[in-house]
Design a protein around this motif. Structure first.
Motif, PDB file in Angstrom:
ATOM      1  N   ARG A 128     -41.028  67.813  31.330  1.00 45.43           N
ATOM      2  CA  ARG A 128     -41.173  66.386  31.035  1.00 45.43           C
ATOM      3  C   ARG A 128     -41.867  65.703  32.207  1.00 45.43           C
ATOM      4  NH1 ARG A 128     -41.138  66.114  25.737  1.00 45.43           N
ATOM      5  NH2 ARG A 128     -39.125  66.466  24.748  1.00 45.43           N
ATOM      6  N   ARG A 129     -43.028  66.181  32.528  1.00 47.32           N
ATOM      7  CA  ARG A 129     -43.766  65.640  33.664  1.00 47.32           C
ATOM      8  C   ARG A 129     -44.826  64.677  33.167  1.00 47.32           C
ATOM      9  NH1 ARG A 129     -44.737  70.040  35.615  1.00 47.32           N
ATOM     10  NH2 ARG A 129     -42.938  70.138  36.998  1.00 47.32           N
ATOM     11  N   LYS A 159     -47.033  58.680  37.087  1.00 46.44           N
ATOM     12  CA  LYS A 159     -46.233  57.538  37.513  1.00 46.44           C
ATOM     13  C   LYS A 159     -47.024  56.238  37.326  1.00 46.44           C
ATOM     14  CE  LYS A 159     -43.832  55.762  41.587  1.00 46.44           C
ATOM     15  NZ  LYS A 159     -43.598  55.956  43.035  1.00 46.44           N
ATOM     16  N   ASN A 214     -44.807  63.132  27.070  1.00 45.64           N
ATOM     17  CA  ASN A 214     -43.687  62.995  28.013  1.00 45.64           C
ATOM     18  C   ASN A 214     -43.425  61.564  28.465  1.00 45.64           C
ATOM     19  OD1 ASN A 214     -43.283  65.773  27.894  1.00 45.64           O
ATOM     20  ND2 ASN A 214     -44.689  66.148  29.591  1.00 45.64           N
ATOM     21  N   GLY A 221     -33.936  59.701  38.852  1.00 47.26           N
ATOM     22  CA  GLY A 221     -33.992  61.117  38.491  1.00 47.26           C
ATOM     23  C   GLY A 221     -32.887  61.570  37.557  1.00 47.26           C
ATOM     24  N   THR A 241     -30.950  62.405  34.028  1.00 51.24           N
ATOM     25  CA  THR A 241     -31.366  62.865  32.705  1.00 51.24           C
ATOM     26  C   THR A 241     -31.385  61.671  31.758  1.00 51.24           C
ATOM     27  OG1 THR A 241     -29.125  63.334  31.931  1.00 51.24           O
ATOM     28  CG2 THR A 241     -30.276  65.107  33.115  1.00 51.24           C
ATOM     29  N   SER A 247     -32.659  66.461  29.169  1.00 52.82           N
ATOM     30  CA  SER A 247     -33.982  66.465  29.783  1.00 52.82           C
ATOM     31  C   SER A 247     -34.162  65.228  30.645  1.00 52.82           C
ATOM     32  CB  SER A 247     -35.061  66.510  28.699  1.00 52.82           C
ATOM     33  OG  SER A 247     -36.330  66.724  29.258  1.00 52.82           O
ATOM     34  N   LYS A 248     -35.167  65.244  31.515  1.00 49.58           N
ATOM     35  CA  LYS A 248     -35.421  64.081  32.357  1.00 49.58           C
ATOM     36  C   LYS A 248     -36.891  63.997  32.722  1.00 49.58           C
ATOM     37  CE  LYS A 248     -34.226  66.376  36.733  1.00 49.58           C
ATOM     38  NZ  LYS A 248     -33.314  66.333  37.899  1.00 49.58           N
ATOM     39  N   GLU A 291     -40.032  63.839  35.041  1.00 48.87           N
ATOM     40  CA  GLU A 291     -40.498  64.318  36.334  1.00 48.87           C
ATOM     41  C   GLU A 291     -41.849  63.679  36.593  1.00 48.87           C
ATOM     42  OE1 GLU A 291     -40.528  68.541  36.544  1.00 48.87           O
ATOM     43  OE2 GLU A 291     -38.492  68.757  35.753  1.00 48.87           O
ATOM     44  N   GLU A 292     -41.892  62.774  37.567  1.00 49.63           N
ATOM     45  CA  GLU A 292     -43.134  62.058  37.843  1.00 49.63           C
ATOM     46  C   GLU A 292     -44.153  62.979  38.487  1.00 49.63           C
ATOM     47  OE1 GLU A 292     -42.075  58.706  40.184  1.00 49.63           O
ATOM     48  OE2 GLU A 292     -41.377  57.527  38.469  1.00 49.63           O
TER      49      GLU A 292
END
Length: 576
Positions: free
Chosen positions: A370-371, A374, A461, A527, A529, A571-572, A574-575
């Motif tokens: 999940r990138r 930003k 994402n 950060g 989830t 999931s989370k 990710e920059e």
């Protein structure tokens, strides 16, 4: 000078002549709180001097208390093991005084990998400790005492144990005891080391706390999936679910799939199928499964036609919504569903003719990546500019602007303006029977955003939050009939929105929907989830509202229950 030994808790009296000193000593274990209290005659001036393991004097001291009165108190915390020498000195005047010492029975905190030493001086004596734990951690406590004594170990959650009231105990007739708690609760466990017989020194150690296995519980309905899509198509869905479960396993997450209406998937837990059209029965099943599995996250697979929303009474009264569609009770461990206690999300499906959409969501969830960049896109109704700026600041970068509608309309947004954005924020109007979102200035409500705006956009994402009324209304909707589904179809990782009429302020400070979305963005930026961020955002929201006036008002209650999370909760972001 002769220093007379006194006992902890003893109150003794003596007297002093002018410029006379008298000495005492008290023996104390390490890590205690020692209070020495001198009470002298009125109008006189007595002073107090303390020295550890060495005779105290007016020139040689570790602690002193010198005032113009005869009453002096010194508190030493934490103590070092050994003797504290006490000197009472009559600086001015004379007379009788009392001297007392106190070491309150305290619970000394143990941290993982720490070994604590203590001494039990007689049979039936006890010392107390505590250890703080997270949900599901494994605790191992080891006690080692003298060979000629019998020391026992007792543990109780939330309060001190006794040798009658305890949750765990270990007594073997020796002074070597061990207690293992496989799945601890979150909070404090209180520990008692008790001398059944004898005295002497002991060590108490806590092995490094072992983190519990991360479990995700997946909830769906086999029969409803089969009925809606067909037997062969169910096979495709189950294959995608299996891929997702394998992906979770690779990421260190144990996934447990439970079909609410399938005996085979529930029998390993001693549970039976429930009515798949009853949200109340499904919640009861989730409660029971939580007791068996202690899941870290809960994922609902399917829209309301597969696992129904709760239809809750609207706490805001007659605002146009009779009921509120909500997942909040599923995220609560009891009947008070306003403030969630579970990390829970939903990956919805759409219409029966749109199976590829649902399969694509499962495939994206299985990728586990999940990138996203930003960078952000924000859009608000012009009338809410000030309020929206206060939320948008949490995700925007230097040079990024909040689009205002009007003047901006849906036809003014080239796809390049939306491509590869990591964060989307919308504070626009919405309607129950339209897929579009609208701006406002005065009595003008131009169309600001439509599914066509993202038809060809690269949104992989992205995290999307929308405050529009009905922004997450997916009941009986297809992909092109709900922007929430359209964002997910374009590979957005997460969508947060309201199923019904939402509320928000015209200007800062943030309240209602603005405050909830702000808190969600803040948690995502930490950060967290998606599931944890959503749960904690609602907790933060409630905490701030209650701090302001000690209660939740009608619109705040509605905000808490109408906002839902469409995402894989484990999931989370990710920059990149």
């Amino acid at each position: 000078m002769n220093f007379k030994e006194i006992s902890i808790g003893e109150k003794m009296t003596d007297s002093l002549s002018k410029r006379e000193s008298k000495g005492y000593l008290v023996r104390v274990d390490a890590n205690r709180k020692l209070t020495i209290d001198l009470r002298g005659p009125a109008g006189q001036d007595f002073d107090l001097y303390i020295k550890h393991n060495e005779e105290a004097s007016t020139l040689n001291w570790d602690y002193k208390r010198v005032t113009t009165k005869a009453d002096e108190i010194i508190t030493i915390e934490p103590t070092s093991a050994g003797s504290y020498y006490i000197l009472v000195y009559a600086y001015r005047g004379s007379g009788q005084f009392s001297l007392s010492t106190e070491v309150p029975i305290q619970d000394v905190e143990i941290v993982p990998s720490q070994q604590i030493k203590g001494t039990l001086t007689a049979s039936k004596e006890a010392l107390y400790y505590l250890i703080k734990t997270k949900e599901g951690q494994k605790i191992t406590l080891d006690l080692n005492g003298p060979l000629d004594a019998d020391f026992d170990l007792y543990v109780r959650y939330g309060e001190r144990p006794t040798n009658i009231n305890y949750d765990f105990k270990s007594y073997s007739g020796s002074s070597k005891e061990k207690i293992i708690i496989d799945k601890a609760k979150r909070g404090s466990y209180f520990i008692m080391v008790y001398s059944y017989r004898g005295s002497g020194e002991f060590t108490l150690s806590a092995l490094p706390l072992e983190e519990a296995e991360t479990v995700e519980l997946i909830i769906t309905s086999k029969e409803k999936l089969r009925t809606k899509y067909g037997q062969a198509e169910l096979g495709q869905i189950e294959a995608k679910i299996a891929d997702y479960i394998n992906a979770l396993g690779t990421a260190g997450i144990i996934a447990k799939l439970a079909y609410v209406d399938d005996a085979a998937s529930l029998s390993p837990y001693g549970l039976s199928p429930v009515a798949s059209d009853s949200p109340e029965k499904i919640k009861e099943l989730i409660d029971s499964l939580e007791g068996k599995l202690n899941p870290r996250h809960i994922l609902i697979l399917g829209g309301p036609s597969i696992i129904p929303f709760f239809s809750l009474t609207n706490p805001a009264g007659f605002d146009g919504d009779r009921i509120v569609h909500s997942d909040s009770p599923y995220a609560s461990r009891d009947s008070d569903y306003l403030i969630p206690e579970r990390s829970l999300g939903r990956l919805p499906d759409a219409k029966e003719s749109e199976l590829p959409f649902f399969l694509s969501l499962l495939s994206a969830a299985a990728s586990r990546v999940r990138r996203a960049d930003k960078v952000s896109f924000g859009m608000t109704a012009n009338v809410w500019t000030d309020a929206s700026q206060a939320v948008y600041v949490s995700i925007k970068n230097a040079g990024e602007i909040l689009e205002l509608s009007p003047p901006v309309r849906h036809g003014d947004l080239p796809v390049a303006r939306l491509n590869r954005k990591g964060y989307f924020y919308f504070n626009l109007h919405g309607g129950e029977d339209t897929a579009n979102w609208y701006g406002q200035e005065g009595s003008s409500y131009p169309v600001a955003f439509t599914p066509e705006n993202i038809q060809d956009a690269e949104l992989r994402n992205a995290v999307v939050c929308c405050e529009a009324c009905y922004g997450a209304n997916i009941v009986d909707k297809g992909v092109d009939e709900a922007l929430s589904l359209k964002f997910l179809a374009r590979d957005a990782a997460c969508f947060v929105g309201s199923t019904k009429i939402a509320y928000g302020p015209i200007e800062a400070p943030s309240t209602e929907a603005d405050l909830l979305v702000l808190k969600f963005f803040e948690r995502i930026k930490e950060g967290q989830t998606f599931g944890d961020a959503f749960m904690k955002a609602k907790q933060d929201f409630a905490r701030e509202c209650l701090a302001a006036r000690s209660r939740l008002d009608m619109t705040e209650k509605k905000t808490l229950i109408e906002f839902v999370l469409f995402a894989d909760p484990s999931s989370k972001m990710e920059e990149a």
